[in-house]
Scaffold this active site. Structure first.
Site, short mmCIF file in Angstrom:
data_model
loop_
_atom_site.label_atom_id
_atom_site.label_comp_id
_atom_site.label_asym_id
_atom_site.label_seq_id
_atom_site.Cartn_x
_atom_site.Cartn_y
_atom_site.Cartn_z
N CYS A 75 -10.62 -8.59 -3.48
CA CYS A 75 -9.86 -8.00 -2.54
C CYS A 75 -10.31 -7.06 -1.67
O CYS A 75 -10.06 -6.51 -0.79
CB CYS A 75 -8.32 -7.91 -3.20
SG CYS A 75 -8.50 -6.52 -4.19
N CYS B 60 -7.85 -5.60 -13.04
CA CYS B 60 -7.76 -7.16 -13.09
C CYS B 60 -8.42 -7.83 -14.15
O CYS B 60 -7.95 -8.83 -14.73
CB CYS B 60 -8.05 -7.50 -11.59
SG CYS B 60 -7.19 -7.12 -10.41
N CYS C 255 -18.48 -3.86 -15.31
CA CYS C 255 -17.57 -4.61 -15.88
C CYS C 255 -17.81 -4.69 -17.37
O CYS C 255 -18.79 -4.64 -17.97
CB CYS C 255 -17.40 -6.19 -15.42
SG CYS C 255 -16.34 -7.20 -16.33
N CYS D 101 -5.44 -5.81 4.40
CA CYS D 101 -4.82 -6.35 5.72
C CYS D 101 -5.30 -5.60 7.05
O CYS D 101 -5.78 -6.10 7.98
CB CYS D 101 -3.48 -6.53 5.99
SG CYS D 101 -2.63 -7.79 4.43
N CYS E 149 0.84 -1.13 0.09
CA CYS E 149 0.00 -0.11 -0.12
C CYS E 149 0.95 1.26 0.05
O CYS E 149 0.53 2.24 -0.58
CB CYS E 149 -0.91 0.00 1.09
SG CYS E 149 -2.22 -1.32 1.02
N CYS F 178 -14.21 -15.65 -11.18
CA CYS F 178 -14.19 -14.26 -11.01
C CYS F 178 -15.25 -13.59 -9.94
O CYS F 178 -16.32 -14.15 -9.53
CB CYS F 178 -14.49 -13.30 -12.27
SG CYS F 178 -14.71 -11.59 -12.23
N CYS G 50 -6.31 -4.86 -2.18
CA CYS G 50 -4.96 -5.21 -1.92
C CYS G 50 -4.04 -5.14 -3.22
O CYS G 50 -4.20 -5.87 -4.18
CB CYS G 50 -4.97 -6.74 -1.56
SG CYS G 50 -3.30 -7.41 -1.32
N HIS H 118 -19.13 -6.05 -10.95
CA HIS H 118 -19.68 -6.87 -11.90
C HIS H 118 -20.79 -5.71 -12.76
O HIS H 118 -20.91 -5.90 -13.97
CB HIS H 118 -20.84 -7.83 -11.28
CG HIS H 118 -21.28 -8.77 -12.16
ND1 HIS H 118 -20.83 -9.74 -13.02
CD2 HIS H 118 -22.76 -9.32 -12.26
CE1 HIS H 118 -21.51 -10.38 -13.54
NE2 HIS H 118 -22.96 -10.05 -13.14
N CYS I 49 -11.54 -10.83 -11.04
CA CYS I 49 -11.64 -10.25 -9.76
C CYS I 49 -11.47 -11.35 -8.71
O CYS I 49 -12.09 -12.24 -8.78
CB CYS I 49 -12.97 -9.49 -9.63
SG CYS I 49 -13.15 -8.95 -8.10
N CYS J 89 -13.22 -0.18 -9.25
CA CYS J 89 -12.05 -0.68 -10.06
C CYS J 89 -12.07 -0.66 -11.70
O CYS J 89 -11.32 -0.12 -12.31
CB CYS J 89 -11.50 -2.18 -9.77
SG CYS J 89 -11.13 -2.18 -8.14
FE1 SF4 Z 1 -18.97 -10.13 -13.67
FE2 SF4 Z 1 -16.38 -11.04 -13.60
FE3 SF4 Z 1 -17.88 -11.43 -15.81
FE4 SF4 Z 1 -16.98 -9.11 -15.37
S1 SF4 Z 1 -15.74 -11.01 -15.73
S2 SF4 Z 1 -18.98 -9.85 -16.08
S3 SF4 Z 1 -17.18 -9.08 -13.17
S4 SF4 Z 1 -18.27 -12.09 -13.41
#
Ligand code: SF4
Length: 346
Positions: A283, A273, A222, A149, A57, A252, A181, A219, A280, A261
């Protein structure tokens, strides 16, 4: 030039505009942010403690490029103690810490978890870290736990040290948790600047995280969500045809994790990520690390959420999407008993 020796006024105001964006404030706040940062005569003291951590961090905080976030923030605050950054060491460093604690009214940042199974698991200068945290917390005007942490125990909590996050250890519910993290630079800086600007902590969620950074489900933002809705999942890491598909079946944790994120991204907005294909790891959540592993396997139960009940937890819109999706998969005979897709894509 402003009060900061190494950057021009123009760069400084540009930085303030950037901070307004980080905080989700309108551009009218730029002068107020500039003023808050320029109150050099009232530099709030800051103590940064490190316990059971990897210093990730700290690296995240000081590793930004242009303008140097850490440079400006560390010029704005009076950083009295930080084991990784400070030049002083040994008794001199300990004295700086003791003097600041005696003075009181400082911002306390804690990185790393606190061992409770045996105090000797983490000793700093012959003193148990747990005692240092207890002492430092008493006179702090704000306590910020940076990283998974310090927020919830993180990776060390999966080990034998009885590691706890700051809030749980101190039994205080006013600790600001900047999970993930490592902690995201903008989450740390944004929280400190918010405190300087408004003189109070930002609004927190039930897990003590600032809502301005942790209110959205990964989600829901994303870029692979469209593939999820269409049932287009990555099932073979080695198949280049599948490289952009949804990573849900590869473990994920985006459907169970709250953080911005996908919008903010990492390393100055370069990537995150899921975009780089890892999925994902969850974290930002209190159950990370033990509750989110194995990372690349889909867990049927995460915080009591199974494929069957997922819609009830995620809300009506998602319920419709996921429900329609899984009903569609079942109709095509592609869902296994555990909800897994059989045979990959058509
Ligand atoms: Fe959802 Fe992960 Fe699929 Fe993205 S990669 S749509 S966050 S399950």
């Amino acid at each position: 030039m402003n009060g900061f020796t190494s950057i021009s006024r123009r760069e400084f105001l540009k930085f303030c505009a950037y901070l307004a964006g980080v905080l989700g404030l309108s551009q009218t706040y730029i002068p107020k942010i500039a003023l808050a940062l320029e109150k050099a005569s009232k530099k709030p003291p800051l103590i940064w403690l490190e316990g059971q951590d990897c210093a990730g961090c700290t690296i995240s905080f000081i590793g930004t490029l242009s303008p140097s976030t850490a440079e400006i923030i560390l010029d704005t605050i009076s950083l009295r103690y930080h084991e990784t950054v400070m030049a002083a060491s040994g008794k001199l460093a300990e004295k700086a810490l003791e003097d600041t604690i005696t003075e009181g009214d400082y911002i306390l940042v804690v990185e790393g978890s606190i061992p409770t199974a045996d105090k000797r698991f983490c000793m700093i200068g012959d003193k148990p870290f747990s005692e240092i945290v207890e002492e430092a917390a008493k006179g702090a005007s704000a306590i910020i736990a940076v990283g998974a942490c310090a927020a919830f125990g993180g990776i060390p909590a999966a080990g034998p040290t009885g590691a706890k996050g700051v809030s749980e250890f101190l039994r205080r519910y006013d600790v600001i948790n900047i999970s993930t993290c490592p902690a995201h630079t903008e989450h740390i800086v944004g929280t400190i600047v918010y405190y300087l600007l408004f003189g109070k902590a930002p609004e927190l969620d039930d897990n003590g995280r600032p809502k301005m950074f942790f209110r959205t489900l990964i989600h829901d933002n994303c870029e692979r969500r469209g593939h999820f809705e269409k049932g287009e999942f990555l099932t073979d890491w080695n198949d280049p045809q599948q490289r952009d598909r949804c990573l849900y079946l590869k473990g994920c944790k985006g459907p169970f994790t709250y953080s911005d994120c996908p919008i903010r991204k990492w390393n100055e907005g370069i990537n995150w990520c899921v975009e780089c294909g890892a999925g994902c790891f969850g974290c930002a959540e209190p159950t990370f690390y033990a509750g989110m592993t194995p990372f690349f396997e889909r867990r049927q139960e995460i915080r009591g959420v199974s494929v069957d009940t997922i819609g009830k937890v995620l809300g009506t819109t998602t319920l419709v999407g996921i429900g329609a999706h899984f009903i569609g998969q079942a109709a095509k005979g592609r869902l296994g008993k555990g909800g897994e897709v059989e045979g990959g894509e058509e």
